[in-house]
Design an enzyme around this catalytic site. Structure first.
Site, PDB file in Angstrom:
ATOM      1  N   LYS A  40      46.666  -2.182  47.312  1.00  0.00           N
ATOM      2  CA  LYS A  40      45.669  -1.942  48.337  1.00  0.00           C
ATOM      3  C   LYS A  40      45.555  -3.305  49.212  1.00  0.00           C
ATOM      4  O   LYS A  40      45.147  -3.269  50.256  1.00  0.00           O
ATOM      5  CB  LYS A  40      44.233  -1.976  47.514  1.00  0.00           C
ATOM      6  CG  LYS A  40      44.207  -0.413  46.792  1.00  0.00           C
ATOM      7  CD  LYS A  40      42.573  -0.291  46.344  1.00  0.00           C
ATOM      8  CE  LYS A  40      42.552   0.764  45.447  1.00  0.00           C
ATOM      9  NZ  LYS A  40      41.280   1.207  45.251  1.00  0.00           N
TER      10      LYS A  40
ATOM     11  N   ASP B 183      36.591   3.082  49.470  1.00  0.00           N
ATOM     12  CA  ASP B 183      35.989   2.841  48.148  1.00  0.00           C
ATOM     13  C   ASP B 183      34.552   2.320  48.198  1.00  0.00           C
ATOM     14  O   ASP B 183      33.856   3.015  47.184  1.00  0.00           O
ATOM     15  CB  ASP B 183      36.925   1.555  47.580  1.00  0.00           C
ATOM     16  CG  ASP B 183      38.182   1.802  47.040  1.00  0.00           C
ATOM     17  OD1 ASP B 183      38.346   3.268  46.522  1.00  0.00           O
ATOM     18  OD2 ASP B 183      39.198   1.207  46.881  1.00  0.00           O
TER      19      ASP B 183
END
Length: 281
Positions: A67, A103
């Site tokens: 990420k 997220d």
């Protein structure tokens, strides 16, 4: 019309539910698209990413451990992804990669009704998962104090500094070792670590009894198992609990919307909430 390709990249991907989630939505909306797993080993990351950039992928999700590592390969970042410093969603447009982070939206959705009453939070962990959660917490209208507890305090300090200054919220850091000696109630306790996950089921970083009052919410980002030791302990105390399954679904929906402009139909979300627990257990 040519079928559009989407994927998830990460390592390992054996237990990823992302193809099951997105392919269900493509099916329900009758879209000519498919979603697959592309497992990339850390040692081959740069080579495989460069070849992926030449592929026909319309978009993809990024999971552990890439990420942050993906950032140099992205052509533009959303304001949220820039602030969080991590990307979990890429949209490809004419060979250019646009990076987003969903997220934080996934984390927020299951708790948004209670958010206006939450003034204090104990945040366990300071890794990639904690970045999006901290960003989301700073959107809570009443939040006043956040305590980040991590195995190493230095990593917690880096997370605090990296997220930027918010003058209305006091963010402090502590090591997990020091946390044991602290008995203080919080409105919200969030576990962003892998402790409690399958393979570590017998573990819990804290006993919530020492950090809770009667209305504390305990939120664990782990969804396999659905009830970690932390959540079991919280339920024994009569506390409200949230596992990581709704977050998984809602961050996926937010990514899907970036790619297609469409939300998941309500029957898709209900199907996933019913079916995924069966796949996990």
């Amino acid at each position: 019309m040519e079928q559009k390709r989407f994927a998830i990249i990460g390592f390992p991907l054996k237990h990823s539910f992302s193809p099951f989630i997105h392919n269900r939505a493509f099916h329900d909306l009758k879209l000519n698209s498919r979603y697959e797993k592309i497992e990339i080993t850390p040692q081959n990351f740069e080579k495989d990413i460069l070849s992926l950039k030449k592929s026909s992928l319309a978009g993809f999700n990024v999971t552990i451990p890439f990420k942050e590592k993906i950032l140099p390969f992205v052509d533009s970042l959303s304001a949220e992804a820039q602030k969080i410093g991590a990307v979990n969603t890429i949209k490809a447009v004419e060979g250019r990669w646009h990076g987003f982070n969903t997220d934080w939206l996934g984390f927020l959705k299951p708790i948004e009704r209670e958010a206006e009453h939450i003034k204090s939070c104990l945040l366990l962990g300071a890794g990639g998962g904690a970045r999006g959660v901290l960003f989301a917490l700073l959107q809570f209208p009443a939040i006043q104090t956040i305590l980040i507890a991590n195995r190493t305090k230095q990593r917690a300090d880096e997370l605090k500094e990296g997220i930027g200054f918010n003058k209305s919220t006091q963010i402090t850091t502590i090591s997990l070792e020091e946390l044991v000696a602290l008995a203080k109630p919080f409105d919200l306790i969030v576990n962003t670590t892998s402790v409690g996950m399958t393979g570590h089921q017998a573990d819990s970083l804290i006993n919530p009894e020492h950090f809770a009052h009667s209305n504390t919410i305990v939120y664990d980002l782990v969804y396999n198992p659905l009830k970690t030791v932390l959540l079991q302990q919280a339920e024994t105390l009569g506390l409200k609990t949230i596992n990581g399954l709704p977050m998984l679904i809602y961050q996926a929906e937010a990514a899907f919307k970036i790619w297609t402009g469409l939300s998941y139909p309500s029957q898709t979300i209900q199907f996933l909430l019913d079916e995924l627990p069966r796949k996990i257990s």
